[in-house]
Design a protein around this motif. Structure first.
Motif, PDB file in Angstrom:
ATOM      1  N   LEU A 154       0.821  -1.214   0.000  1.00 37.28           N
ATOM      2  CA  LEU A 154       0.000   0.000   0.000  1.00 37.28           C
ATOM      3  C   LEU A 154       0.857   1.268   0.000  1.00 37.28           C
ATOM      4  CD1 LEU A 154      -2.882  -1.139   2.368  1.00 37.28           C
ATOM      5  CD2 LEU A 154      -2.952  -0.863  -0.112  1.00 37.28           C
ATOM      6  N   ILE A 155       1.967   1.243   0.704  1.00 36.92           N
ATOM      7  CA  ILE A 155       2.892   2.388   0.667  1.00 36.92           C
ATOM      8  C   ILE A 155       3.382   2.598  -0.765  1.00 36.92           C
ATOM      9  CG2 ILE A 155       5.197   3.194   1.331  1.00 36.92           C
ATOM     10  CD1 ILE A 155       4.752   1.836   4.032  1.00 36.92           C
ATOM     11  N   ASN A 156       3.792   1.517  -1.409  1.00 35.04           N
ATOM     12  CA  ASN A 156       4.288   1.631  -2.787  1.00 35.04           C
ATOM     13  C   ASN A 156       3.189   2.069  -3.744  1.00 35.04           C
ATOM     14  OD1 ASN A 156       7.033   1.057  -2.356  1.00 35.04           O
ATOM     15  ND2 ASN A 156       6.556  -1.115  -2.158  1.00 35.04           N
ATOM     16  N   ALA A 157       1.966   1.618  -3.534  1.00 34.16           N
ATOM     17  CA  ALA A 157       0.856   2.064  -4.385  1.00 34.16           C
ATOM     18  C   ALA A 157       0.657   3.573  -4.256  1.00 34.16           C
ATOM     19  CB  ALA A 157      -0.424   1.314  -4.018  1.00 34.16           C
ATOM     20  N   MET A 158       0.741   4.084  -3.030  1.00 36.23           N
ATOM     21  CA  MET A 158       0.602   5.534  -2.830  1.00 36.23           C
ATOM     22  C   MET A 158       1.761   6.289  -3.471  1.00 36.23           C
ATOM     23  SD  MET A 158      -1.054   6.023   0.940  1.00 36.23           S
ATOM     24  CE  MET A 158      -0.066   4.837   1.821  1.00 36.23           C
ATOM     25  N   LEU A 159       2.967   5.757  -3.328  1.00 34.01           N
ATOM     26  CA  LEU A 159       4.128   6.420  -3.923  1.00 34.01           C
ATOM     27  C   LEU A 159       4.056   6.418  -5.449  1.00 34.01           C
ATOM     28  CD1 LEU A 159       6.979   5.191  -1.561  1.00 34.01           C
ATOM     29  CD2 LEU A 159       5.999   7.480  -1.710  1.00 34.01           C
TER      30      LEU A 159
END
Length: 155
Positions: A29-34
């Motif tokens: 999820l962090i990578n999706a936001m980034l």
């Protein structure tokens, strides 16, 4: 900055042990936001360089896609103080946390689909405000209702 902040939060969260239970989901999820932030940044740069890109369509599709990704993974998030639907009711009970996040997953996914549809079809800007408000407030109201039910069952 966001990545560093999200990387550090599991280390200072009082419920840091729960992050081990959903670490793959957390980093996904962090990578999706980034990725979303990066794509919007590229869009801004390209527009600044003079390319005529339909930002009014691209941004809603990207945001809607992120909401769908979040919706699909939200039920895997375990109780913590930094990520997910956090309020006094979800933090008071693991059962309320889980039920709220399953409900929020459906709300986020539906909102993502509606926002993508609006971005692609330009349905109506007036529809987006209620969709966003429902996405934000429905899980909070739902968690409060669950909390009240749980309190009433105990008394």
């Amino acid at each position: 900055f966001v990545y560093v902040l999200m990387f550090l939060t599991p280390k200072i969260d009082p419920r840091r042990k729960n992050y081990q239970l959903f670490s793959k989901t957390y980093y996904l999820l962090i990578n999706a936001m980034l990725i979303l932030f990066s794509l919007i940044n590229v869009l801004v740069i390209m527009t600044g360089l003079g390319y005529d890109l339909p930002a009014g369509s691209i941004v809603p599709v990207l945001v809607g896609a992120l909401l769908i990704v979040i919706g699909n993974y939200l039920p895997r998030v375990r109780s913590n103080f930094f990520f997910g639907i956090k309020n006094p009711w979800t933090l008071s009970s693991d059962s309320i946390w889980k039920k709220t996040h399953r409900f929020a997953a459906k709300v986020f996914t539906l909102a993502g689909l509606l926002i993508i549809a609006d971005g692609l079809l330009s349905i109506s800007p007036e529809i987006m405000l209620p969709v966003i408000l429902a996405t934000v407030f429905a899980p909070y109201i739902y968690s409060y209702v669950l909390y009240r039910k749980e309190i009433n069952m105990k008394s």
